[in-house]
Design an enzyme around this catalytic site. Structure first.
Site, PDB file in Angstrom:
ATOM      1  N   MET A  33      11.566  16.057  14.310  1.00  0.00           N
ATOM      2  CA  MET A  33      10.716  17.255  14.352  1.00  0.00           C
ATOM      3  C   MET A  33      10.420  17.719  12.910  1.00  0.00           C
ATOM      4  SD  MET A  33      10.076  17.274  17.453  1.00  0.00           S
ATOM      5  CE  MET A  33       8.972  18.676  17.571  1.00  0.00           C
ATOM      6  N   GLU A  64       0.790   6.178  18.385  1.00  0.00           N
ATOM      7  CA  GLU A  64       0.847   4.744  18.139  1.00  0.00           C
ATOM      8  C   GLU A  64       1.686   4.089  19.221  1.00  0.00           C
ATOM      9  OE1 GLU A  64       2.796   3.339  14.519  1.00  0.00           O
ATOM     10  OE2 GLU A  64       1.788   1.439  14.919  1.00  0.00           O
ATOM     11  N   LYS A  71       6.011  12.603   7.706  1.00  0.00           N
ATOM     12  CA  LYS A  71       6.467  11.500   6.861  1.00  0.00           C
ATOM     13  C   LYS A  71       5.292  10.732   6.273  1.00  0.00           C
ATOM     14  CE  LYS A  71       7.247   8.750  11.031  1.00  0.00           C
ATOM     15  NZ  LYS A  71       8.019   7.722  11.692  1.00  0.00           N
ATOM     16  N   CYS A 101     -13.957  -0.396  -4.973  1.00  0.00           N
ATOM     17  CA  CYS A 101     -15.234  -1.036  -5.198  1.00  0.00           C
ATOM     18  C   CYS A 101     -15.264  -2.515  -4.903  1.00  0.00           C
ATOM     19  CB  CYS A 101     -15.576  -0.872  -6.647  1.00  0.00           C
ATOM     20  SG  CYS A 101     -14.092  -0.834  -7.625  1.00  0.00           S
ATOM     21  N   ASN A 136     -10.786  -2.865  -9.598  1.00  0.00           N
ATOM     22  CA  ASN A 136     -10.821  -2.489  -8.202  1.00  0.00           C
ATOM     23  C   ASN A 136      -9.406  -2.068  -7.854  1.00  0.00           C
ATOM     24  OD1 ASN A 136     -11.040  -2.214  -5.475  1.00  0.00           O
ATOM     25  ND2 ASN A 136     -11.434  -4.364  -5.045  1.00  0.00           N
ATOM     26  N   GLY A 137      -9.218  -0.787  -7.676  1.00  0.00           N
ATOM     27  CA  GLY A 137      -7.874  -0.323  -7.371  1.00  0.00           C
ATOM     28  C   GLY A 137      -7.621   1.031  -7.958  1.00  0.00           C
TER      29      GLY A 137
END
Lengths: 1538, 476
Positions: A507, A925, A976, A27, A261-262
């Site tokens: 893998m 990535e 992962k 929030c 907030n969290g």
């Protein structure tokens, strides 16, 4: 006409896989206060105005008027109430002598009157005087349709302090008791639900107004706000963004003391520990009232409200508000060199009393007399504040929320810093600094002295002799009895003692879930680790080690509410929880030392197998009662649960079962904090095992058999280490692994992790879970105690029976590497051979053999979907009637595999194939070389349609983004989840380095979190950023299946993602700790189904496309995926296999013999894959899908999606374990009216129409079209976000990464910029801001120039005031940035090429930087240069303090080399040769800085240059320097050679 | 895995052989083994594949990557334990297995497979040499008795496993000596028979009783066995040879290969064969019909006996020299294989059908009338043989050895007495999971169940069958 989507307010009940307890929220929040404590009407409206300005941090669900909740907490508006009661002819007592309760009541009179009567009764029961009720007037026209019908009746009640209460504090405590007892009475007797009756606040000082309204409507909804007599000096405000649309009225914030907030990650454990204090807790201030308060924690799915409950107890128990907050959210003190000893002692003392409530948290809190805010140790939430010269303080998630406050009135601009507290004392009328506040508290008691007298470190206890390793044969039998396999030694123990690391593999997992396996599996294998995704960030335990701690306390905890008699009760402490065999003996015999403070009992968890042993339930019960008796009657305060007695006749209970059972039994008896639990087991050996034991309550673990095994390994093989050293390395590896598992979930301390149960159980029956692992999620039922027992006994038997197969050797295992007699795998020589032969010969009949082999799992189950069968409820149709293959293949994508992890041949082959098909390939990535964006002469294209944006942001340029049809934000990876990655230097060749904009030979780190996504509203911001840069692309978010993923996906849909991917845990990886490959995440069947069910329940399904991936292999898999709710399908491993991958699992070693996952030029020559092979694979898959569709009688694929009616599950009747599995929740069909779409057929509303960039683009037309220079001027506000992003997208589309000539588009802004100012700013654009900026300035900067200078009217000193927020220049590629002030945490994180200068920065500056140059003309925070592998930082360090704050793991710090005037240099050389020209480079940057921002400090330094230059330090990564130096030598020798 | 880049650094190396010139002078094994050091290096070439394709090829589930690595690390004893954990008789397979594992090895993608068979053989030979191989006595004895009929590799493996589980095991062998085809069929130059003797010694210590000259259904009644034992394992092999019923088949000098080979083995073992039944290749033009392993053994034996020429015919077409790896690997490829016996001298012809034999006045065979054939794919996908027009030709021969395989076990006696259900091919019917025949408490393993096959399959079946028998006895 849209019908009513939602039947009731508040949470729907748990149904299918949807469970309201998975709610997450985040929030916008903050407070405003008049430090002079003068109530004003204006404050209310200012607060509401700010909430309005933070609108974009909240969310709107399917109903446009129903927000996720908003509210404010203020002081009692005494004047207003007094006036009201005057009109009622009642006179109110003095302020402080009366209290006001704000209450939500059911909206029918009968039920509401039950509650009202109960309230009045409770008041009189506690001897207080009831004054009366007041109806709170509301304007319901602003409520959303889905909210209005069930709006609670909102009333206030008033209580007068009786004379029996000696003062206001005493009265407050009585009010607490009243509230708790009335809630208990009503809820426990089931008269009303929590949603029907809830006391929002009850206090003499504060009152809370909140509700399910959009923030801007709050002021209209509560009519009282309009009354000018309605006054307060403070207001705490909150705007909620919940992950799904069922936040209830009571869960709107603020709560009674705070807004948050969290997210508290450890909340399950915290609640358990809180409950288990029932027996040990006593309070002077609360006295006997304490008994009335249990349970302390209200039944609530909100971690924040739970926190509020606990905080309240501490405050009522006598702690001051800031003191209590420091106990619950301590700053990182353990290895903090800059913290003074007294403060450390303070924290250390309390660490034994209460475990931290761990997780990202920015909290604002008040009791009406003080108002304060704090940030957790990681500081992952933004909180900026300003103070004016007339003593107004405003703190909020963003700056610029009250732009009407004149700049010249502002005397301070700063931010909350990690672990710090900001306190306004309204009685003393001043701000108390973190330093003063904590200095005051730390001196209140002699904490250091207390510690000295009660702190016992295990290492201080006299050394004992540990047992000797048994002979080989006995050892082998023990290993067999505990199910050791050869893989335990080969893949785990041996690598661990060699490297001291949790071992790496590659893998994915393709073995069955434990409950489906034919083998005897350890109980640990039934649990999967949870991890953070989206709603909170994981931590980097290596680079941000300073926040981590493995300290554990063994034994009884002191009374939490004892404030004065500290130091009496001894506490036993270890600095990490793995005990060697000698350590364990120390604990076992501790009674003889330390004057009997500790008394240890060893309880055997072995049982005798004889004919009378019917089941182990009774054995466990008797164990639990022995434990209980030992604690409650015989005063033992340490229990060792031990399986050392195992022998031919005695079988060990699974240690985890015994631990969970005893832990929960003691919690239920309220005894748990009276005793420590230590587990002495031969069973645990891997990181995952240890984590589970800790997660279910073990404070310390002695894996004695692992130590024996190590000693045996060393004595037999040629590993050249000593036994002692091997143990140390093993412990180190376990420690590192544990830190990683904890940090994956965002947890920093072992103390919080212990008992926090951060796991999903998959395939355990709910009976077992409820009894022994209470509170853990289990979704599909599964094995009972009976099967667990027979698995256990099978292992035991294996050790002590006649055995021909493995008499002299351990069982092979075969979990990681396929072995014919090991565990079942999906990928076998046979299936891979068949698939490759099929796609290479384009022979569908071979493919069918392959798919039959995989699909038919009747004998050997390998996945949950193996248990499904199709239900033929329609007549079959002819296959020609089914949607054509060419349409179906468009739903297919290949998985994200980066150019670093696989070879360029393998990568581009996939791209060409997918483009031929009209499907999508994924960059992974690591960028993509721009040459691939152009079509090939033969019409093929190597452009990956999906561009991934991962945490490393490698190669994520504006040009990259605009060349995408989909942009995928990778939140987690199946193999992962919650972890970052690392590309070792040897894999970064010239080509990879070019694509990633980094230096060849220098390793690259991807951080675990996206540093611009710490919460759901941050994700919404990144989605908005990317959508701005490329409005045509779909924005996708990749999640990994775990319990609660559906809720996260709902949040993702509300954050306006167009697409979400749900990955199964069995997805592949190029390199990952084996702990993660095997034990994290969950099966996609469950995650996908939960996602679909939650999205449909929330009415959010239609506007988002759902993709599933992770181990899809056949057409049947696709059809099942569709039925469970997927629109699209990702294939990675199977596609790789089609182009030649043979699952060597050697990707991390660069030795792939078929040229797929290697960068070795020789091995790459072995690559034989062709685009046609991949095309054939996908066509075969689609063909098989069509066959099944024809059989099911379905023509259109859309008609398959989410249609659970076509699926049934076959109970595996004959399987000894799997017969218990129940998948009915997975195929549960959410009741749904026809108006809610169950597949993707709508679009998200991205609200891009109103943004400022449209104006910028319009006004820059001449520049964009004709490269003519334009100069523009605008005002800017915090709601103007991602300014420059869309404009940059236009530049990149037209001109690529090269962009426009410098300064072609030159724009001046004045005001306060919203988040992501100048994100992905393209070359040729310059943005100059006069004013303040929020977070993420210059994110992804791609060549543009940004300058920020303070407002012309500002009187602030720039290096002492903050001007821009957190995480600036994250992933910047190139460009320049000049900032005339201090910036927040993580400045220039993962910068790869930008040049930037600021006048001070927060913690973790230059983190993960791989290139570029940064200059800090002032103080830095702690942990500077962590993970920095490239680039340079110059620090102005006049006071010589920098070195303490720098993380020296990868860098060296030098003084600046003066320029040699004889050096031969030019501009280009300065940019290119980072080894030399420091002085010239630095000076040039400062000169530019002064030019761009009129920096006074810069000017001062320049004017005194010869002297000042010696105040600079240069930070350069060691490896980077070494590589650059060797290049330089190479170049020189080349020149010489020529 | 010890050395992740071993395969890039070390070249493939195999055991050597004595020169054909020399080895033809005797019937002993002629392998020149590698040194342990060399074997260890070869072990380092194994990549420890995530999916070890060698497994695809290995019927006994040999833990190939594991012992490769142990050999690399010079942990020979542990390698031996690991090897023995899946294979009772690695010294047999290390010599005579065609090594499908090597064909399936990942490095065979580039024609350089790990020398798996060499390594296997070295481990076990070294183990014997060091005296590491000892009987493994059961921890407890049961009161169950099992009869094993037949002492070939299937029977031996089955017997050893059951003995180690504590059962009383009796092995019945109809011949004079233990070992079945291993003993009588495999020439000594491929595997010396002392290897079997020392395993017998080990097994006797483990509790196995051997009864030779005991043919069930002949000199011992079938009922006696059924009545006296709790379970019976039928491991009688596939002994009925495939015949070539063409004109002239009854001429003298035309023999089944096994009759020829077993005589030679008997002679090496010291037995004298009377002249009237002796089949000798000495000074003869030998013609072997059948291109398989048995045919190859006939070639080697004939050359050692002093044949003037050796000729081998095969009905099927000549396979390619190099297989298409893309479409065959990791499966066992059809490719031209040249055995050590072939290297010793032999003319081979493919796609040849024997039409008839012709003989001299003494009724002795003198030549074959042959025709070339072509193989074509028919409509149903099966291969059909068509004779090539006008391709008839003759080959001179005075000794013809029929090595065209075996069709099924002998039915007379045991199989018929027990009324065991047979499959379509005439083998004893039992599935590969239960190994249970149609008769109560009677199990079956090896060639008599699966049809003629490799020694390694026989061992595998024997082991699995033992496990089923053990379960059966437990449930009883």
């Amino acid at each position: 006409m849209k019908k009513e989507i939602f039947k009731r307010i508040g949470f729907p009940e748990k149904k299918g896989l949807y469970d309201p307890s998975f709610e997450k929220d985040a929030c916008g929040f903050g407070f405003i206060a008049d430090i002079n404590n003068e109530p004003k009407h204006e404050i209310v409206h200012q607060a509401l105005d700010i909430v309005h300005k933070l609108d974009h941090r909240g969310a709107i669900g399917a109903d446009p008027l129903a927000g996720d909740g908003a509210g404010i907490l203020i002081q009692l508006p005494d004047k207003f109430f007094r006036d009201y009661f005057k009109s009622q002819k009642i006179s109110l007592p003095e302020l402080g002598d009366y209290a006001v309760g704000m209450v939500f009541l059911p909206n029918d009179i009968t039920r509401s009157s039950i509650a009202q009567k109960a309230v009045e009764q409770a008041i009189s029961d506690e001897g207080q005087i009831f004054i009366g009720w007041r109806d709170v007037p509301t304007d319901d026209t602003v409520l959303g349709k889905s909210v209005i019908n069930n709006k609670p009746i909102i009333k206030q009640f008033f209580i007068q302090r009786s004379s029996k209460c000696k003062d206001e504090n005493h009265f407050q405590r009585k009010l607490y008791v009243i509230r708790k007892t009335v809630h208990k009475k009503i809820h426990q007797s089931n008269l009303l639900e929590w949603e029907d009756f809830y006391i929002v606040s009850l206090s003499t000082r504060t009152i809370v107004f909140k509700g399910m309204v959009l923030a801007p409507n709050l002021s209209k909804f509560y009519v009282d706000f309009q009354d000018t007599k309605f006054e307060t000096a403070i207001a705490l405000f909150h705007q909620r963004f919940s992950t799904n649309t069922f936040p209830s009225w009571r869960l709107a914030q603020p709560f009674r003391y705070l807004c948050h907030n969290g997210e508290i990650n450890t909340v399950k454990g915290n609640i358990n520990w809180m409950n288990s204090r029932k027996h040990s807790m006593k309070s002077k201030t609360l006295g006997d009232d304490l008994d009335k308060l249990w349970p302390i924690i209200e039944n609530s799915p909100s971690d924040s409200s739970t926190f509020d409950n606990a905080l309240e107890l501490l405050v009522m128990g006598g702690y001051s508000l800031p003191h209590a907050m420091m106990l619950m959210i301590p700053e990182a003190w353990k290895d903090n060199d800059s913290m003074d000893a007294e403060r450390k002692a303070f924290y250390e003392y309390y660490s034994a009393l209460i475990e931290p409530w761990d997780g990202p948290a920015a909290m604002a809190f008040t009791d009406g007399k003080q108002i304060a805010a704090t940030l957790d140790r990681n500081g992952l939430r933004p909180a900026r504040y300003i103070v004016t010269d007339d003593n107004l303080i405003i703190m909020a998630s963003e700056v610029g929320v009250l732009p009407e406050i004149p700049e010249e009135k502002i005397v301070k601009k700063w931010r909350l810093q990690p672990g710090k507290m900001l306190l306004v004392d309204l009685e003393k009328n001043k701000i108390i600094s973190d330093e003063d506040l904590k200095d005051d508290l730390k001196r209140k008691h002699p904490y250091g002295g207390w510690l000295k007298s009660n702190q016992i470190l295990l290492s201080d206890v006299p050394k004992e002799i540990g047992p000797m390793t048994p002979d080989e044969k006995s050892l082998l039998n023990l290993q067999k009895a505990f199910g050791y396999t050869q893989e335990d030694l080969k893949f785990f123990l041996e690598p661990m003692i060699k490297s001291g690391e949790d071992p790496i593999g590659s893998m994915g997992r393709d073995i069955p879930l434990a409950a489906l396996s034919n083998k005897s599996r350890l109980l640990y294998d039934y649990f999967f680790q949870n991890f953070a995704q989206v709603t909170n960030p994981p931590i980097d335990p290596i680079r941000e080690e300073l926040v981590m701690s493995l300290v554990s306390f063994i034994g009884p905890r002191p009374n939490l509410l004892d404030l004065t008699s500290g130091g009496k009760q001894k506490r036993l402490e270890v600095d990490q929880p793995i005990l060697t065999n000698t350590d364990l003996e120390r604990i076992r015999r501790i009674e003889n030392h330390l004057t009997g403070s500790f008394k240890t009992l060893t309880l055997s968890i072995c049982y005798k197998k004889d004919k009378n042993t019917v089941d182990i339930d009774s054995i466990i019960s008797s164990l639990c009662s022995k434990a209980e008796k030992a604690v409650s009657e015989n005063d033992y305060n340490i229990l060792i649960l031990s399986d050392r007695n195992v022998d031919e006749d005695h079988i060990a209970l699974p240690a985890l079962l015994a631990t969970g059972a005893v832990h929960h039994h003691l919690i239920k008896k309220g005894l748990r904090t009276d005793v420590g639990i230590v587990v002495e087991t031969g069973e645990a050996r891997r990181v995952h095992d240890i984590c589970l034991l800790a997660g279910y309550g073990a404070e310390a673990i002695n894996p004695y058999l692992a130590f024996y095994t190590l000693s045996n390994i060393i004595s037999k093989s040629k590993i050249n280490v000593l036994e002692d050293e091997a143990s140390k390395k093993y412990i180190k590896a376990l420690n590192k692994g544990m830190l990683k598992v904890m940090s994956k979930m965002g947890i920093s301390t072992f103390q919080s992790y212990c008992g926090a149960q951060i796991f999903d159980a998959v395939g355990l029956s709910s009976n077992v879970v409820e009894k022994f692992f209470t509170g853990t999620a289990t979704r599909i039922e599964g094995v009972n105690l009976k099967e667990i027992q027979s698995e256990t006994e099978e292992r035991h038997l294996n050790a002590f029976k006649n055995n021909f197969e493995y008499d002299n050797v351990l069982n092979i295992g075969g979990d990681l590497s396929f072995r014919l007699n090991g565990e079942n795998h999906v990928w076998t020589p046979e299936t891979i051979g068949m698939l490759q032969h099929a796609v290479r010969s384009a022979d569908y009949s071979i493919f069918k053999k392959y798919s039959n082999k995989i699909n038919n799992q009747t004998e050997n189950f390998k996945s949950l979907r193996g248990l499904f069968k199709f239900k033929n409820i329609n007549k079959p149709i002819h296959i020609d009637e089914v949607e054509p293959t060419s349409e179906i293949v468009k739903r297919f994508a290949t998985g994200a595999m980066s150019l670093g992890s696989i070879s360029t041949e393998a990568h581009s082959t996939l791209a060409i194939a997918m483009n031929r098909l009209g499907g999508r390939s994924n960059t992974g990535e690591g960028g993509e070389e721009p040459s691939r964006f152009k079509e090939l002469p033969n019409g093929d294209s190597m452009k990956s349609r999906i561009k991934q944006v991962a945490s490393g942001r490698f190669g994520v340029t504006t040009e990259y983004l605009v060349n995408a049809t989909d942009i995928q934000i990778k939140m987690a990876q199946g193999a992962k989840p919650g972890e970052g990655g690392q590309l070792p230097g040897h894999k970064v060749d010239k080509f990879i380095a070019k694509v990633r904009h980094s230096t060849p030979g220098v390793g690259l780190i991807s951080p675990p979190p996206h540093h611009d996504i710490y919460s759901i509203e941050d994700l919404a911001q990144l989605i908005f950023d990317l959508k701005n840069v490329n409005p045509e692309a779909r924005i996708s978010v990749k999640l990994v299946s775990e319990v609660g993923v559906g809720t996260v996906a709902a949040g993702v849909s509300k954050a306006h993602a167009d697409h979400v991917t749900i990955s199964g845990h069995d997805g592949g990886t190029g390199a990952s700790p084996l702990t993660s490959v095997l034990n994290a995440g969950g099966p996609w069947e469950i995650g996908l189904s939960e996602t679909h069910q939650t999205l449909v329940t929330n009415g959010l399904r239609g506007r988002i496309a759902v993709q599933v991936d992770g181990g899809l292999r056949t057409g049947r898999d696709v059809v099942i995926g569709a039925i469970l709710g997927a629109d699209e399908f990702g294939f990675a491993t199977a596609a790789l296999i089609s182009e030649g991958c043979i699952m060597m699992r050697k990707c991390h070693l660069n030795t792939c013999p078929v040229g797929v996952a290697t960068q070795d030029p020789e091995l790459r020559k072995n690559f034989t894959g062709q685009p046609d092979h991949v095309v054939n694979f996908f066509v075969f898959i689609a063909d098989e899908v069509r066959e099944i569709m024809a059989e099911l009688g379905i023509k259109k694929f859309d008609d398959l999606i989410g249609q659970r009616k076509y699926l049934d599950f076959e109970v595996a009747k004959n399987h000894w374990k799997a017969h218990n599995l129940d998948l009915s929740d997975v195929i549960f069909e959410i009741e749904n009216n026809e108006n809610v779409s169950i597949y993707n057929n709508e679009n998200q509303d991205h609200s891009l129409e109103k943004i400022l960039d449209h104006t910028l683009i319009r006004d820059s037309k001449d520049a964009l079209e004709n490269k003519k220079r334009v100069n523009l001027k605008y005002n800017i506000f915090n709601i103007d976000r991602t300014v420059g992003g869309m404009l940059s997208g236009q530049v990149a589309l037209k001109y690529g990464h090269e962009g426009l000539p410098k300064n072609t588009i030159n724009i001046d802004f004045s005001g306060n910029a919203g988040q992501s100012f100048g994100a992905w700013l393209a070359k040729g654009i310059t943005l100059n801001l006069s004013g303040d900026a929020n977070d993420y300035v210059g994110k992804g900067l791609s060549g543009g120039i940004i300058s920020i200078k303070k407002n012309i009217n500002s009187k602030l000193i720039s290096d002492q005031n903050i001007i821009a927020g957190n995480t600036l220049l994250y992933g910047a590629i190139s460009g320049e940035c000049y900032i005339n002030g201090v910036v927040g945490e993580r400045f220039a994180v993962r910068n790869s090429g930008a040049t930037a200068i600021v006048e001070g920065c927060g913690d973790h500056g230059a983190e993960y930087m791989t290139g570029g140059v940064v200059v800090i003309l002032g103080q830095t925070g702690r942990n500077f240069a962590a993970g920095m592998s490239g680039g340079i930082a110059y620090i102005y360090d006049k006071d010589d303090e920098f070195i303490k704050k720098c993380n020296m793991a990868m860098v060296e710090v030098d003084i600046l080399k003066r320029a040699n005037l004889n050096d031969d240099f030019n501009e280009e050389l300065i940019d290119k040769n980072l080894l030399d020209f420091d002085e010239i480079r630095l000076k040039k940057i400062i000169q530019n800085h002064v030019k761009m921002t009129s920096s006074v400090k810069g000017e001062d330094i320049l004017s005194n240059w010869d002297k000042e230059v010696s105040n600079f330090k240069k930070v350069m990564p060691t490896e980077f320097k070494r590589v650059l130096t060797s290049y330089k030598k190479d170049n020189m020798s080349k020149v010489a050679g020529e | 895995m010890g050395n992740p880049t071993g395969f890039l650094e070390i070249d493939k190396k195999e055991r050597n052989y004595e020169d054909p010139k020399d080895r033809l002078k005797h019937f002993k094994e002629f392998i020149v083994p590698l040194t342990n050091e060399e074997v260890s290096k070869q072990g380092s070439r194994c990549m420890d594949c995530g999916i070890p394709y060698c497994h695809q090829g290995c019927p006994v589930n040999n833990l190939i990557p594991d012992w490769n690595d142990l050999v690399y690390k010079h942990e020979w004893k542990k390698a031996l334990d690991t090897l023995h954990s899946t294979n009772n008789f690695p010294e047999f397979t290390g010599r005579i297995c065609p090594a499908p594992c090597e064909a399936a090895c990942t490095l065979n993608l580039t024609d350089n497979p790990v020398s798996i068979k060499t390594i296997e053989c070295s481990i076990v030979d070294y183990g014997w040499e060091k005296g590491w191989i000892k009987p493994q006595l059961p921890k407890k004895h049961t009161d169950k008795k099992v009869a094993i009929i037949g002492s070939g590799p299937a029977g031996l493996a089955c017997a050893q496993q059951l003995a180690r589980l504590g059962h009383s095991v009796v092995v019945y062998e109809k011949n004079e000596r233990i070992g079945g085809l291993l003993r009588i069929g495999i020439p000594d130059f491929k595997m010396e028979k002392t290897l079997i003797d020392r395993r017998m010694a080990q097994m006797q210590s483990e509790g196995v009783q051997f009864k030779t000259n005991s043919e069930i259904g002949n000199n011992i009644s079938t009922n006696q066995i059924i009545d006296n034992f709790d379970a019976v394992s039928v491991c009688i092999g596939s002994e009925v040879p495939r015949n070539l019923e063409v004109k002239g088949r009854n001429l003298k000098g035309i023999h089944f290969a096994m009759d020829f080979l077993s005589q030679q083995n008997d002679m090496v073992a010291g037995k004298t064969i009377s002249k009237d039944i002796l089949i000798s290749a000495k000074g003869k033009k030998v013609l072997v019909i059948g291109g398989g392993d048995t045919g190859s053994d006939c070639v080697g034996t004939s050359n050692r006996q002093g044949a003037t020429s050796v000729h081998q015919l095969e009905l099927l077409p000549q396979p390619p020299v190099n297989e298409n790896k893309q479409l065959t690997w990791p499966n066992w490829p059809m490719k031209l294989r040249t055995s050590t016996s072939h290297q010793e001298g032999c003319e081979r012809q493919w796609s040849i059908l024997t039409k008839s034999f012709e003989g001299n006045e003494n009724g002795e065979v003198t030549k074959l009338i042959c025709v070339e054939v072509e193989w074509k794919k028919s409509e149903d996908g099966s291969m059909k043989m068509i004779e090539v027009e006008d391709s008839e030709f003759e080959i001179e021969a005075d000794l013809v050895l029929l090595a065209m395989g075996f069709v099924h076990p002998i039915h007379e006696g045991l199989v018929n007495n027990l009324s065991l259900k047979l499959d379509q091919r005439g083998n004893v019917e039992a599935d590969e999971i239960s190994f249970k025949t149609s008769s109560d408490k009677v199990f079956v393993a090896g060639d008599c169940r699966r049809g003629q096959s490799l020694v390694v399959w026989a061992i595998s079946e024997g082991r699995k069958c033992a496990e089923r028998i053990d379960n059966f006895l437990k449930e009883k």
